[in-house]
Design an enzyme around this catalytic site. Structure first.
Site, PDB file in Angstrom:
ATOM      1  N   ASP A  16       0.812  -1.219   0.000  1.00 34.00           N
ATOM      2  CA  ASP A  16       0.000   0.000   0.000  1.00 34.00           C
ATOM      3  C   ASP A  16       0.843   1.266   0.000  1.00 34.00           C
ATOM      4  O   ASP A  16       0.436   2.291   0.540  1.00 34.00           O
ATOM      5  CB  ASP A  16      -0.981   0.010   1.186  1.00 34.00           C
ATOM      6  CG  ASP A  16      -1.797  -1.267   1.253  1.00 34.00           C
ATOM      7  OD1 ASP A  16      -2.245  -1.711   0.186  1.00 34.00           O
ATOM      8  OD2 ASP A  16      -1.959  -1.823   2.349  1.00 34.00           O
ATOM      9  N   LYS A  19       2.297   1.708  -5.206  1.00 34.79           N
ATOM     10  CA  LYS A  19       2.972   1.080  -6.341  1.00 34.79           C
ATOM     11  C   LYS A  19       2.137   1.169  -7.619  1.00 34.79           C
ATOM     12  O   LYS A  19       2.681   1.268  -8.711  1.00 34.79           O
ATOM     13  CB  LYS A  19       3.263  -0.407  -6.041  1.00 34.79           C
ATOM     14  CG  LYS A  19       4.264  -0.606  -4.916  1.00 34.79           C
ATOM     15  CD  LYS A  19       4.549  -2.074  -4.678  1.00 34.79           C
ATOM     16  CE  LYS A  19       3.365  -2.819  -4.118  1.00 34.79           C
ATOM     17  NZ  LYS A  19       2.962  -2.412  -2.766  1.00 34.79           N
ATOM     18  N   GLY A  43      -4.011  -4.821  -3.925  1.00 27.07           N
ATOM     19  CA  GLY A  43      -5.003  -3.873  -4.408  1.00 27.07           C
ATOM     20  C   GLY A  43      -4.266  -2.647  -4.896  1.00 27.07           C
ATOM     21  O   GLY A  43      -3.561  -2.005  -4.137  1.00 27.07           O
ATOM     22  N   HIS A  44      -4.339  -2.376  -6.187  1.00 31.33           N
ATOM     23  CA  HIS A  44      -3.608  -1.243  -6.737  1.00 31.33           C
ATOM     24  C   HIS A  44      -4.603  -0.214  -7.277  1.00 31.33           C
ATOM     25  O   HIS A  44      -5.454  -0.537  -8.089  1.00 31.33           O
ATOM     26  CB  HIS A  44      -2.651  -1.721  -7.833  1.00 31.33           C
ATOM     27  CG  HIS A  44      -1.533  -2.577  -7.283  1.00 31.33           C
ATOM     28  ND1 HIS A  44      -0.805  -3.447  -8.039  1.00 31.33           N
ATOM     29  CD2 HIS A  44      -1.032  -2.683  -6.038  1.00 31.33           C
ATOM     30  CE1 HIS A  44       0.109  -4.044  -7.281  1.00 31.33           C
ATOM     31  NE2 HIS A  44      -0.027  -3.591  -6.064  1.00 31.33           N
ATOM     32  N   GLN A 225       2.390  -6.237  -2.483  1.00 29.94           N
ATOM     33  CA  GLN A 225       2.773  -6.279  -1.060  1.00 29.94           C
ATOM     34  C   GLN A 225       4.068  -5.467  -0.824  1.00 29.94           C
ATOM     35  O   GLN A 225       4.363  -4.573  -1.599  1.00 29.94           O
ATOM     36  CB  GLN A 225       2.924  -7.713  -0.541  1.00 29.94           C
ATOM     37  CG  GLN A 225       1.601  -8.464  -0.451  1.00 29.94           C
ATOM     38  CD  GLN A 225       1.203  -9.150  -1.736  1.00 29.94           C
ATOM     39  OE1 GLN A 225       1.977  -9.870  -2.332  1.00 29.94           O
ATOM     40  NE2 GLN A 225      -0.023  -8.945  -2.184  1.00 29.94           N
TER      41      GLN A 225
HETATM   42  P1  IMP Z   1      -2.458 -12.815   2.631  1.00 33.95           P
HETATM   43  O1  IMP Z   1      -1.419 -12.441   1.633  1.00 33.95           O
HETATM   44  O2  IMP Z   1      -3.859 -12.509   2.208  1.00 33.95           O
HETATM   45  O3  IMP Z   1      -2.293 -14.206   3.131  1.00 33.95           O
HETATM   46  O4  IMP Z   1      -2.220 -11.889   3.924  1.00 33.95           O
HETATM   47  C1  IMP Z   1      -1.051 -11.986   4.690  1.00 33.95           C
HETATM   48  C2  IMP Z   1      -0.690 -10.633   5.286  1.00 33.95           C
HETATM   49  O5  IMP Z   1      -0.277  -9.746   4.241  1.00 33.95           O
HETATM   50  C3  IMP Z   1      -1.848  -9.925   5.972  1.00 33.95           C
HETATM   51  O6  IMP Z   1      -1.324  -9.198   7.059  1.00 33.95           O
HETATM   52  C4  IMP Z   1      -2.377  -8.992   4.908  1.00 33.95           C
HETATM   53  O7  IMP Z   1      -3.070  -7.896   5.453  1.00 33.95           O
HETATM   54  C5  IMP Z   1      -1.106  -8.591   4.218  1.00 33.95           C
HETATM   55  N1  IMP Z   1      -1.271  -8.230   2.802  1.00 33.95           N
HETATM   56  C6  IMP Z   1      -1.417  -9.095   1.776  1.00 33.95           C
HETATM   57  N2  IMP Z   1      -1.506  -8.419   0.617  1.00 33.95           N
HETATM   58  C7  IMP Z   1      -1.398  -7.121   0.912  1.00 33.95           C
HETATM   59  C8  IMP Z   1      -1.383  -5.928   0.101  1.00 33.95           C
HETATM   60  O8  IMP Z   1      -1.469  -5.952  -1.120  1.00 33.95           O
HETATM   61  N3  IMP Z   1      -1.255  -4.760   0.793  1.00 33.95           N
HETATM   62  C9  IMP Z   1      -1.116  -4.714   2.133  1.00 33.95           C
HETATM   63  N4  IMP Z   1      -1.112  -5.796   2.914  1.00 33.95           N
HETATM   64  C10 IMP Z   1      -1.242  -6.992   2.308  1.00 33.95           C
END
Ligand code: IMP
Length: 430
Positions: A16, A19, A43-44, A225
Site C-alpha cells: 500500500d 505502487k 489492491g492497486h 505487497q
Molecule cells: P495474505 O497475503 O492474504 O495471506 O495476507 C497476509 C498478510 O499480508 C496480511 O497481514 C495482509 O493484510 C497482508 N497483505 C497481503 N496483501 C497485501 C497488500 O497488497 N497490501 C497490504 N497488505 C497486504
C-alpha cells in the site's frame, strides 16, 4: 523508464505504498508490464483524470493501454477474479492485451475456506490475511498437488489433479473447523468453464518474456505487497506467502535477466499496515485518525482500516539492502502537509540496546521501541512541478532519507493524479 530496459517497482514497507500509481506512470514507456508474485490479495489504485481504477490481479500498466500485460508464473491466480476484472476493464472501455502464464498456480474455492480456518487456528501468530486463499494456494504448490492455469484447459489432467487437491483440502477444512460444501463435480465444471473463458489469454509467458528481452523490449515488473510481508525477509509469520523482494522477479516471471536493472523502491512518507503483527512505529489516536482519513488508508482489497505509523528507517534500510533498490519513489507527501512535526525512526531500543538493522527475532521486534528524529513539518505543496520547487522542509527531509539509505529519491508523488508526480532526471543514474 529512461535508459533502463528492465525496471522493477517494489514496495519497501507493508504494501500500500502507492505502487499502482508509480507503475501506471512508468508504464507509459514500457512494452510489457509484468506481475511476478502475490495474487488478488494486492489492491492497486490508479487515478486518471476523474476516473479511479482498482486492480487486484491484472498489472496496473494495463490502464496506459500501451504495454502487453503479463501475469507471470509466480502469481497465484483466482480465475473467477481474473474474469471479473477483465469484464470490468472492458466495461470501462480499456483495451486489455493480457497474457497469463500456464505455469501459474490457481486459487481454488476451497483455498478460501482453508485460509479462513487456518487464520483462526493460528490466532496471535496469524498475519490476519486478506482472506483470498493466498496461503493455501501457495501451500498446495509446495505440497505438489497445486492446480495450474494450464490444467483447467486440459479436462483429463484437471480431473486427475483435482481429485487429490479436493480431497486433501476438504479434509483439512473439516479438521480445522472450516466451512466448505461445494461438490467435486461443481468445482470441476465451474473451473473448466473459467478455463474456456480464459483460454485466449493463456500461454508460455516465460518464453514470451525471454523473446521480448532478447529483442530489446522494455519490461516493467510490478511488485505487490512490500518488504516486511516477504515470507523470508519480512516479519515472519506475520506476512504473506510469496516473496516480494526484487530478486524474485526472475523466478516469478521465469526469465533470466543478466543485466543491471532499475529497481524502484516505493516508500510512503509514513507507514501503514493492514493485518496482524508488530509495527514498531505505530501511532494511534487523533493523529493516526487524521492521517488515515486524509490518506484514504483503507484496504483496496478488503476495505479494512489500515494501521498508521511513522516512517521506519530500520525497515527501509533492510528493503534497500535486500532488494538492491537503485532509487526511491517517495509517495503521499501531501498527506503529511500541515503537521508541525514529522518523525522518522532511526533505530530501535530493545532492552536498552540500540539496534539499527532489522532483527530476525520476532521476540526482539515485539519488545522494540522506536527511537525518533523529528523534522519540521511543511504547510502546503501546491502544484510543484520541479523537485526544487518543493517546500524547503521537504527537501531537507528527502536529503536526510537519501543520506541514511544511500539511495537517491528519483520520483516524488504528492497526490493520486498522474500530474502530481515529479521525476528527477539528472540526480539518478538509470
Ligand atoms: P495474505 O497475503 O492474504 O495471506 O495476507 C497476509 C498478510 O499480508 C496480511 O497481514 C495482509 O493484510 C497482508 N497483505 C497481503 N496483501 C497485501 C497488500 O497488497 N497490501 C497490504 N497488505 C497486504
Amino acid at each position: 523508464m529512461a535508459d533502463s530496459q528492465i525496471s522493477v517497482v517494489i514496495g519497501a514497507q507493508w504494501g500500500d505504498e502507492g505502487k499502482g500509481k508509480v507503475t501506471d506512470f512508468l508504464a507509459a514507456e514500457a512494452d510489457f508490464v509484468v506481475r511476478f508474485q502475490g495474487g488478488n490479495n494486492a489492491g492497486h489504485t490508479i487515478c486518471v483524470g476523474d476516473k479511479v481504477y482498482k486492480l487486484h490481479l491484472i498489472p496496473s500498466g494495463v490502464i496506459s493501454e500501451r504495454a502487453v500485460s503479463v501475469i507471470g508464473c509466480g502469481v497465484a491466480v483466482d480465475p473467477k477474479v481474473l474474469v471479473s476484472e477483465l469484464e470490468g476493464l472492458k466495461d470501462a472501455g480499456i483495451a486489455v492485451n493480457l497474457r497469463v502464464s500456464e505455469r501459474a498456480h490457481l486459487i481454488m474455492p476451497y483455498h478460501l475456506a482453508v485460509d479462513g480456518a487456518l487464520n483462526s487456528f493460528q490466532g496471535d501468530l496469524s498475519a490476519g490475511s486478506t482472506g483470498r486463499g493466498i496461503m493455501a494456494a501457495f501451500a498446495d504448490k509446495a505440497y505438489r498437488h497445486g492446480i495450474r492455469v494450464g490444467d483447467i484447459i486440459d479436462p483429463d489432467l484437471f480431473a486427475e489433479k483435482l481429485k487429490k487437491a479436493y480431497e486433501f483440502n476438504t479434509r483439512l477444512i473439516a479438521a480445522f473447523g472450516g466451512n466448505f460444501s461445494e461438490s467435486f463435480s461443481s468445482v470441476y465444471e465451474r473451473y473448466l468453464e473459467l478455463g474456456r473463458t480464459l483460454v485466449p489469454y493463456i500461454c508460455d509467458t516465460e518464453l514470451l518474456l525471454h523473446r521480448a528481452f532478447k529483442d530489446g523490449k522494455r519490461i516493467l515488473f510490478e511488485g505487490a505487497q512490500g518488504m516486511s510481508l516477504d515470507p523470508d525477509h519480512g516479519l515472519y509469520p506475520h506476512g504473506t506467502s510469496s516473496n516480494n523482494v526484487a530478486g524474485y522477479v526472475e523466478v516469478g516471471a521465469g526469465v533470466g535477466l543478466n543485466m543491471r536493472k532499475r529497481i524502484v523502491g516505493v516508500v510512503k512518507a509514513y507507514t501503514s499496515r493492514v493485518g496482524q503483527g508488530p509495527v514498531v512505529t505505530e501511532i494511534e489516536g487523533v493523529l493516526a485518525d487524521h492521517l488515515r482519513t486524509k490518506g484514504a488508508e483503507f484496504g483496496t482489497t478488503t476495505g479494512r482500516a489500515r494501521r498508521i505509523g511513522w516512517l521506519d528507517l530500520v525497515q527501509l534500510k533492510q528493503a534497500a539492502r535486500v532488494s538492491g533498490i537503485t532509487e526511491i519513489a517517495l509517495t503521499k507527501l501531501d498527506v503529511l502537509s500541515g503537521l508541525d512535526e514529522i518523525c522518522v525512526a532511526t533505530g530501535y531500543d530493545v532492552d536498552g540496546k540500540i539496534i539499527s538493522e532489522m532483527p530476525a527475532s520476532l521476540s526482539m521486534i515485539r519488545r522494540a521501541k522506536p527511537i525518533y528524529k523529528t523534522f519540521p513539518g511543511w504547510k502546503d505543496i501546491g502544484s510543484a512541478k520541479r523537485y526544487e520547487d518543493l517546500p524547503k522542509e521537504i527537501l531537507s527531509y528527502c536529503e536526510y532519507l537519501e543520506r541514511e539509505l544511500s539511495c537517491p529519491i528519483g520520483i516524488v508523488s504528492y497526490g493520486p493524479k498522474r500530474n502530481e508526480t515529479i521525476v528527477r532526471k539528472c540526480q539518478v543514474e538509470r
